[in-house]
Write a protein that holds these residues in place. Structure first.
Motif, PDB file in Angstrom:
ATOM      1  N   CYS A   1      36.751   7.876  56.046  1.00 52.78           N
ATOM      2  CA  CYS A   1      37.968   7.323  56.508  1.00 52.78           C
ATOM      3  C   CYS A   1      38.820   6.526  55.854  1.00 52.78           C
ATOM      4  CB  CYS A   1      37.444   6.328  57.852  1.00 52.78           C
ATOM      5  SG  CYS A   1      38.647   5.736  58.843  1.00 52.78           S
ATOM      6  N   PHE A   2      38.391   5.838  54.925  1.00 56.19           N
ATOM      7  CA  PHE A   2      39.085   5.100  53.562  1.00 56.19           C
ATOM      8  C   PHE A   2      39.736   6.057  52.972  1.00 56.19           C
ATOM      9  CE2 PHE A   2      39.071   3.377  49.609  1.00 56.19           C
ATOM     10  CZ  PHE A   2      39.980   1.913  49.791  1.00 56.19           C
TER      11      PHE A   2
ATOM     12  N   LEU B   1      32.481   5.882  56.928  1.00 56.05           N
ATOM     13  CA  LEU B   1      33.409   4.827  56.482  1.00 56.05           C
ATOM     14  C   LEU B   1      34.214   5.317  55.251  1.00 56.05           C
ATOM     15  CD1 LEU B   1      34.691   2.083  57.247  1.00 56.05           C
ATOM     16  CD2 LEU B   1      32.775   1.138  55.996  1.00 56.05           C
ATOM     17  N   LYS B   2      33.524   5.735  54.385  1.00 56.52           N
ATOM     18  CA  LYS B   2      34.069   6.256  53.140  1.00 56.52           C
ATOM     19  C   LYS B   2      35.045   7.337  53.138  1.00 56.52           C
ATOM     20  CE  LYS B   2      30.399   6.937  50.518  1.00 56.52           C
ATOM     21  NZ  LYS B   2      29.564   6.937  49.356  1.00 56.52           N
TER      22      LYS B   2
ATOM     23  N   TYR C   1      33.995  -0.275  62.872  1.00 57.12           N
ATOM     24  CA  TYR C   1      34.091   1.227  62.530  1.00 57.12           C
ATOM     25  C   TYR C   1      32.536   1.383  62.238  1.00 57.12           C
ATOM     26  CZ  TYR C   1      34.787   5.981  60.954  1.00 57.12           C
ATOM     27  OH  TYR C   1      34.788   7.191  60.782  1.00 57.12           O
ATOM     28  N   ALA C   2      31.911   0.715  61.503  1.00 59.10           N
ATOM     29  CA  ALA C   2      30.629   0.947  61.184  1.00 59.10           C
ATOM     30  C   ALA C   2      29.605   0.544  62.093  1.00 59.10           C
ATOM     31  CB  ALA C   2      29.977  -0.017  60.083  1.00 59.10           C
TER      32      ALA C   2
ATOM     33  N   ARG D   1      38.369  -4.233  60.712  1.00 55.17           N
ATOM     34  CA  ARG D   1      38.142  -2.917  61.274  1.00 55.17           C
ATOM     35  C   ARG D   1      37.157  -2.326  60.653  1.00 55.17           C
ATOM     36  NH1 ARG D   1      43.896  -0.626  59.820  1.00 55.17           N
ATOM     37  NH2 ARG D   1      42.502   1.110  59.274  1.00 55.17           N
ATOM     38  N   THR D   2      36.813  -2.423  59.758  1.00 57.55           N
ATOM     39  CA  THR D   2      35.667  -1.747  59.081  1.00 57.55           C
ATOM     40  C   THR D   2      34.208  -1.907  59.649  1.00 57.55           C
ATOM     41  OG1 THR D   2      35.355  -3.289  57.026  1.00 57.55           O
ATOM     42  CG2 THR D   2      36.640  -1.469  56.818  1.00 57.55           C
ATOM     43  N   ARG D   3      34.013  -3.296  59.850  1.00 55.83           N
ATOM     44  CA  ARG D   3      32.837  -3.803  60.460  1.00 55.83           C
ATOM     45  C   ARG D   3      32.821  -3.054  61.694  1.00 55.83           C
ATOM     46  NH1 ARG D   3      32.234  -9.974  58.884  1.00 55.83           N
ATOM     47  NH2 ARG D   3      31.764  -9.321  56.505  1.00 55.83           N
TER      48      ARG D   3
ATOM     49  N   PHE E   1      28.072   4.522  56.702  1.00 57.46           N
ATOM     50  CA  PHE E   1      28.703   4.097  55.723  1.00 57.46           C
ATOM     51  C   PHE E   1      29.349   5.381  54.996  1.00 57.46           C
ATOM     52  CE2 PHE E   1      26.451   0.069  55.707  1.00 57.46           C
ATOM     53  CZ  PHE E   1      27.509  -0.728  55.827  1.00 57.46           C
TER      54      PHE E   1
END
Length: 50
Positions: free
Chosen positions: A27-28, A24-25, A6-7, A2-4, A21
Motif C-alpha cells: 500500500c505504501f 501495508l508495504k 490498516y494493519a 492510518r497505518t495502524r 505488514f
C-alpha cells in the motif's frame, strides 16, 4: 494513525501479522509511486549539480 488502522483491519480479516505488514508495504509503495508519477514533470526539470 492510518497505518495502524490498516494493519488492524488486515489482521481482523484473518491475515497474520506478517501478512498484514506485507500488505501495508505494498500500500505504501503504491502511494509513493503515485506521488512520483504526478510530480515527474517537476522532477525532470530539476537540475542536479555535479
Amino acid at each position: 494513525m492510518r497505518t495502524r488502522a490498516y494493519a488492524a483491519r488486515r489482521i481482523a480479516e484473518g491475515r497474520s501479522k506478517l501478512d498484514a505488514f506485507r500488505c501495508l508495504k505494498r500500500c505504501f509503495a503504491r502511494e509513493v509511486l503515485t506521488l512520483i508519477i504526478h510530480r515527474q514533470p517537476a522532477i525532470n526539470r530539476t537540475r542536479i549539480a555535479a
